[in-house]
Scaffold this motif. Structure first.
Motif: not given
Length: 580
Positions: A50-54, A73-75, A139-140
């Motif tokens: 899994l790739i997560i882009c914070p 992860i879009h703000p 929230a993120a």
């Protein structure tokens, strides 16, 4: 699960995600988005499930998202798209906002939804960096943890995003204001651009980018006029009042300090000739809560509260002097407990690298700065008149972590991240060779310094770096900290703590001054001889130079790195005296 964090920089949110996922038992590594080729090859080497882009400003290569589950992860809430989400939300006075976890696809921010959260925004405009590090980051993190849970479920399918509203990059024409505008409007526009890119305007006849705005209480003069100065900030007249500006950056590329964000008075210099200086003595409370002040002292019964809040946690010599004066005032009071509380955005990040870089003598400025911050640390360590509680309401790094370790009790807010090491070509001081081993033990102290990795509040408590961890919500943390201080202020409890500390200090075989002297001997080589690249590292930090590679300590371990190491006896770092 093997998880890769693909990021533009290892910022606070990325560090928080890294800590939380590792503590949950996952195999987590980090890859900086330095180029498309590097991203593709780095993902192949990491082989993540899994790739997560914070925190990612770059587009994910199609070769990556087409072959690996990649979640951005879009703000912004569901349907929001574009690179300036928070800027628009603050500037337009949105009353609620959100964070959305989206699967990467060809169109930016348009992929299927894995998770989303919403939250209320305050009526008063928040600083963009405060909003990001607070409600957005919280929230993120909820979204990140939900994404990982769903990634374990083979039956899960993300929800199509549906139509969205793409907003353009907010540019300076969108941010512009006139000093004759209402105060609230000016503050809102500046805070929507804080900490980057700032708002272009003119102050004292100098074209600048403005940051760190606070409504002023002063009136009079005309819009744009410099009315007063205090603690590095300047008060500027507006259409219906005034605004304090704490920091400015030259807008002219040819300016000698171009690209460096500085305390407003430092940048304006001689342009402030004739502008009234309105200092506030340490003991001048009570005062209006809107009064511009970086250090505040108040007393509640047997508890003294010393709050400091320096922009981005950076402490120049002037900040240190103000804090020292306030500390000595607080220590002179007949209280049982002294609470030293930093800001919610940052507790401290140590010496002020921007001020040092802007100096005509950076080495000399760095030397003065470290001597000044050491004085603060020494005052905390040697205080035996009160029980000292260091309240880490915000994250801290480098010397800023070490700053409060000499307190009797270190009380952190849940969710903050500590970086208890030096990574700027500096050996480090802040009396850390005295305080750090006494908190975590010599072996753990060595490991923290050498590994150079972030530490969550929960892990910090488990290793003894902090003593207590309070609630995440700032208001709940404030109440919790007050209750802790009240318990510790019981006369017998406080007396026992003070006496125990006095005995420990008296029993030290090696004086504290020796620790400081040897730290400073090492620091002098870093600052004046530049033996470890302090000048280049400082320049890259101040100028926000994009990294060209991922630090090796964050990459997936290679077979050689993963091989078991022979056990060695940990020793304190060279030049650190050993106390009996």
């Amino acid at each position: 699960m093997r998880i890769l964090l693909l990021v533009t920089a290892f910022n606070g949110l990325s560090q928080r995600a890294w800590c939380a996922l590792r503590e949950a038992g996952h195999d987590v590594s980090v890859l900086f988005a330095t180029s498309e080729a590097d991203m593709i090859s780095g993902v192949q080497r990491a082989d993540p499930e899994l790739i997560i882009c914070p925190f990612l400003k770059d587009r994910v290569p199609a070769k990556v998202w087409q072959s690996r589950r990649t979640v951005i992860i879009h703000p912004g809430p569901v349907g929001d798209r574009g690179p300036s989400s928070l800027d628009w939300a603050i500037a337009e006075g949105a009353r609620s906002w959100g964070v959305t976890a989206l699967q990467a696809v060809e169109e930016m921010d348009a992929g299927p939804i894995w998770a989303t959260r919403t939250f209320a925004l305050p009526a008063a405009p928040p600083r963009k960096s405060s909003l990001y590090n607070g409600p957005v980051a919280d929230a993120a993190m909820e979204c990140v943890l939900e994404v990982v849970t769903k990634a374990h479920d083979p039956a899960f399918t993300p929800v199509p995003a549906g139509p969205g509203k793409a907003r353009p990059l907010m540019r300076q024409p969108d941010r512009t204001f006139d000093w004759s505008d209402p105060t609230e409007q000016i503050v809102r526009k500046i805070r929507a651009a804080d900490g980057a890119p700032g708002v272009k305007t003119e102050v004292g006849g100098l074209p600048v980018f403005a940051y760190d705005a606070l409504p002023g209480l002063g009136r009079g003069g005309h819009p744009g006029q410099l009315l007063s100065r205090r603690q590095g900030a300047v008060l500027v007249g507006t259409g219906d009042g005034s605004v304090w500006l704490g920091h400015l950056r030259p807008a002219d590329p040819g300016h000698g300090r171009a690209g460096i964000k500085l305390p407003a008075t430092s940048l304006l210099g001689a342009r402030l000739r004739g502008v009234v200086h309105s200092p506030l003595p340490v003991g001048s409370e009570p005062e209006h809560p809107g009064t511009y002040r970086q250090v505040r002292y108040r007393r509640t019964g047997a508890v003294g509260w010393l709050a400091f809040d320096f922009y981005n946690g950076a402490m120049a010599p002037g900040h240190c002097r103000r804090l020292i004066a306030a500390l000595r005032h607080a220590v002179a009071q007949d209280t049982e407990v002294l609470v030293l509380r930093g800001g919610t955005d940052s507790f401290s990040n140590g010496i002020h690298l921007n001020v040092i870089e802007a100096s005509t003598d950076p080495a000399g400025a760095a030397w003065v700065n470290i001597r000044a911050i050491n004085e603060v640390c020494r005052e905390i360590i040697t205080c035996t008149r009160q029980v000292v509680i260091a309240g880490y309401a915000g994250s801290a790094g480098a010397g800023g972590v070490m700053l409060g370790l000499g307190a009797d009790i270190v009380a952190a807010r849940d969710g903050i991240v500590l970086n208890p090491y030096y990574d700027m070509g500096l050996y480090g001081s802040e009396l850390h060779t005295f305080t750090l081993p006494r908190r975590v033990g010599a072996e753990s102290a060595q490991r923290l310094i050498d590994e150079k990795l972030p530490v969550s509040a929960a892990r910090a408590r488990s290793i003894g770096l902090v003593d207590e961890v309070g609630p995440r919500h700032p208001d709940a943390y404030a109440d919790w900290l007050a209750a802790l201080a009240e318990r510790e202020s019981e006369v017998r409890t406080a007396r026992n703590r003070r006496q125990a500390k006095a005995r420990r200090l008296a029993a030290e075989r090696v004086p504290i001054e020796v620790y400081e002297a040897q730290e400073l001997a090492e620091m002098s080589r870093d600052m004046y001889a530049d033996r470890s690249g302090f000048a280049a590292a400082r320049l890259a930090f101040v100028r926000k130079v994009k990294a060209t590679e991922t630090p090796a300590r964050l990459l997936p371990p290679t077979p050689a790195k993963a091989a078991p190491k022979s056990r060695r006896t940990a020793t304190l770092r060279p030049a650190v005296p050993v106390s009996a």
